[in-house]
Design an enzyme around this catalytic site. Structure first.
Site, short mmCIF file in Angstrom:
data_model
loop_
_atom_site.label_atom_id
_atom_site.label_comp_id
_atom_site.label_asym_id
_atom_site.label_seq_id
_atom_site.Cartn_x
_atom_site.Cartn_y
_atom_site.Cartn_z
N SER A 501 0.84 -1.09 -0.08
CA SER A 501 -0.08 0.13 -0.08
C SER A 501 0.72 1.28 0.04
CB SER A 501 -0.86 -0.18 1.25
OG SER A 501 -2.09 -0.88 0.92
N LYS A 504 -0.14 3.85 -2.58
CA LYS A 504 -0.88 5.06 -2.33
C LYS A 504 -0.51 6.26 -2.45
CE LYS A 504 -4.13 1.56 -0.46
NZ LYS A 504 -4.23 0.77 0.41
N SER A 561 -5.90 2.97 4.85
CA SER A 561 -5.33 2.40 3.79
C SER A 561 -6.46 1.62 2.98
CB SER A 561 -4.34 1.20 4.09
OG SER A 561 -3.42 1.12 3.07
#
Length: 730
Positions: A501, A504, A561
């Site tokens: 993640s 992102k 997240s």
């Protein structure tokens, strides 16, 4: 000491249920009946006459046998005593001894429970020997979706009595659909028909909430509780339909326990009846056991179990609850396990949620305890004590093995992960023939009268007292926050790998660049569509048909997240990018163009959230550069340094609700840290990109491939400490 540590636990044979745990488990065994450290057990009860571990107590049957021997030993001749001890040796060889060599089950589990930040109740029972462990196991706690196991019992009971027919069809209406887990609500249209047995399958395998309510409408809302009471489980009670509080049979219990309640003891008792094929009938027990074998939740009990291990189980999860109960088939026989948690501090919907990991680690400890030593995998468990925050506490990590850290967290490690230092310990080197998977010397078995085939390997040089700290993470880099220039790394900062993640960061950066060109976008309302809602992995808990303003959607993506939020961001902005084709694909293409503009040569994106895809990769060096650029945007810096954000969510029916998102970055609980982004997948391991500040100086630390979230945090803190000390900060 955490909340769980305040409650005692001990290990003893089974006693009748419904007694208070303080009476059931009793007091520690008197010292005179415990074996002293290093002393050999003169009754031969420990395998191969090995020294007993420190403080090893005797079980009740062993104490009784010991007393008899001690009472008559003084009056026996040497020959008579020898005969008695021979009989004792034969007895211990023939009678199964539940206690395996090593730590007691109490010691294995109590540390995990005490380290957990939340309320915990555990019951474990070997279903053949009745050997048992209990911790607050008779206390009533929220059951969440664990209650679907008793609901299944009631379905089969009514089928056996001819009240319902398992192949009778149920019809789905729009009003039946409820949110949360399952596949009926998002994938099936009103008017769809399914057999009762298929609804049971969906309820157990996928914890389908809508299927559960269809079954409750058929069998009656109060029937499950009544059957549990009849079976001797009065605390296992269903309070209402799922997501239908207005149907509550007991509003006070609904407020206290939510959907349902149970105890760990009662769940284990229900599993015992299932194992004995006494739950409804032998045929029904077999059918229910088959359903439980198909449970699809791999984050809890199955997570760290060896390949091929069988566990028939059901789980329950809400924001503050992670629980599981089931029958684990171990090499020494079936074991019933129930782990109940509530009021958990970690409320993330992520793969490394600490409640999920606790359930998984308890299942693995039970497996190891009931696995004969000769059958154990020599590469079973490695540990990296990253949470100790002590430079030099580095341990090589066996590929793909479960990992334990001192705060009770743990995650699967990637096949690519081996812990490395800053060049002081050689990483990824082949193991010497005298080492095990953790790089430690193995005991060599030498036949009597023979000498060792090989000398012991030479000792490594003493650890250096200078240089960066030892770490558990596979890759790390320290950079200037102003420029992104890497100051130190472990030699692998330019190697491309999975980044989970932390992807992102780029998703947010591209989004904020588009916002800079069109500021009104921040207050534009974005509706979650089906593609966003069905994105796997960590979630913001926004569902199809709900909408939030775009600025709040960025918080939903970066704090909890949310992969769903990342997909929504990409689809929303992709429609504003010129060109033909899928909106999400156009947005990902823009992410790659921006990577090129920033000179991120080791980076390639295939999605906006970081779920594993072949060739979706970046490097620690590129992530440091990207973070430095993104942190120049005031809104990005504000969002990633926010610990909690509340947002107004407009639901599909026009009503509003409040969403609360907490940041997954544990460093934000400590002064001096701001952002940036966490990440975890099995392929990437635990990842953390962070920014720290001392005085007017700011640094960025990137760690990738850590064995757990706690290890990633510990490595980052140690790396900051090294950097600040080296640069003269105090």
């Amino acid at each position: 000491m955490t909340r769980s540590a305040a409650h005692g636990a001990c290990f003893a044979p089974w006693s009748p249920p419904n007694r208070r745990s303080s009476r059931r488990w009793g007091l520690p065994i008197p010292g005179k009946l415990a074996v002293a450290p290093g002393e050999r057990h003169n009754l031969g009860i420990f395998p191969r006459n090995r020294p007993a571990p420190e403080g090893w107590p005797l079980r009740r049957d062993e104490r009784r046998f010991a007393r008899r021997v001690l009472c008559i030993e003084s009056s026996m001749t040497g020959k008579q005593l020898g005969c008695l001890l021979l009989v004792a040796g034969i007895w211990t060889a023939v009678v199964p001894v539940p206690i395996a060599w090593g730590q007691t089950l109490d010691r294995r589990l109590k540390g995990l429970i005490e380290d957990h930040d939340g309320e915990v109740a555990v019951a474990v029972e070997h279903l053949q020997t009745q050997e048992r462990f209990g911790f607050r196991s008779d206390e009533v706690m929220s059951a969440a979706s664990l209650i679907k196991f008793p609901v299944m019992v009631e379905v089969y009971r009514q089928s056996e009595q001819g009240q319902i027919e398992l192949h009778q069809f149920l019809e789905l209406t729009e009003q039946d659909k409820v949110p949360g887990s399952g596949i009926l609500t998002p994938h099936f249209s009103p008017g769809a028909r399914l057999a009762i047995v298929d609804a049971v399958r969906l309820m157990i395998a996928f914890s389908d909430n809508t299927a559960t309510n269809l079954l409750l409408d058929k069998i009656g809302l109060g029937a499950t509780t009544e059957t549990m009471r009849t079976l001797g489980f009065p605390n296992t009670r269903l309070n209402s339909k799922v997501y239908r509080r207005e149907t509550s049979l007991d509003l006070e219990r609904s407020r206290e326990f939510g959907l349902a309640s149970t105890t760990a003891d009662e769940m284990v008792g229900l599993l015992r009846l299932l194992h004995e094929r006494k739950l409804v009938s032998p045929k029904a027990s077999d059918a229910m056991h088959a359903h439980l074998l198909n449970c699809d939740d791999h984050h809890k009990f199955p997570r760290f179990l060896p390949e091929g291990a069988k566990v028939a189980f059901k789980t329950g999860s809400t924001e503050a609850i992670r629980s599981a109960a089931g029958i684990l088939e171990t090499p020494r026989g079936p074991v019933a396990i129930c782990v109940l948690t509530s009021e958990n501090a970690d409320r993330r919907w992520s793969e490394d949620n600490e409640g999920d990991v606790l359930c998984a680690r308890i299942a693995r400890e039970v497996w190891d305890y009931f696995t004969p030593a000769e059958k154990e995998d020599p590469e079973a468990d490695g540990s990296c004590f990253g949470a100790a925050s002590v430079p030099g506490a580095n341990a090589s990590q066996g590929a793909g093995n479960p990992v334990g850290v001192s705060d009770g967290g743990g995650e699967e490690s990637s096949p690519e992960i081996t812990a490395e230092s800053s060049g002081q310990i050689e990483a990824n080197r082949p193991l010497d023939s005298g080492e095990d998977a953790n790089g430690e010397a193995r005991d060599e078995i030498i036949p009597a009268g023979a000498s060792s085939q090989k000398p012991l390997p030479k000792r490594l040089p003493a650890d250096s007292l200078s240089g960066p700290p030892f770490t558990c993470s596979a890759v790390w880099a320290i950079a200037e926050a102003r420029t992104g220039k890497v100051l130190w790394d472990n030699g692998s900062a330019a190697v491309a790998r999975d980044i989970a993640s932390t992807t992102k960061i780029m998703t947010a950066w591209v989004a904020l660049k588009m916002v800079a060109a069109e500021p009104g976008l921040l207050q534009t309302r974005v509706m979650m569509d089906q593609q966003a809602d069905q994105t796997a992995g960590s979630s913001s808990q926004l569902v199809e048909g709900e909408s939030v303003v775009f600025q709040d959607l960025l918080y939903a993506m970066l704090l909890p997240s949310g992969n769903d939020a990342a997909t929504a961001v990409g689809r929303f902005l992709g429609k504003r990018i010129d060109g033909e084709g899928d909106a999400l694909a156009k947005f990902v293409a823009e992410m790659n163009r921006e990577a090129g503009r920033l000179g991120l040569k080791g980076t390639r994106y295939l999605n906006p959230h970081g779920l594993p895809q072949k060739k979706h990769m970046s490097t620690a060096r590129d992530l440091a550069r990207l973070a430095a650029v993104a942190l120049q945007d005031p809104l990005f810096r504000k969002i990633v340094s926010t610990r909690e954000h509340r947002a107004r969510v407009l639901q599909g029916d026009g009503k509003t609700r409040e969403a609360v998102w907490r940041n997954t970055n544990r460093l934000l609980a400590i002064e001096g840290y701001q952002g940036v982004k966490t990440g975890f997948t099995s392929a990437a391991g635990s990842c953390l990109v962070s920014m720290g500040q001392r005085g007017q100086e700011e640094l960025i630390v990137v760690v990738l491939g850590a064995p757990s979230a706690a290890a990633a945090v510990s490595d980052s803190r140690n790396l900051y400490r090294f950097a600040w000390q080296t640069r003269g900060q105090k």
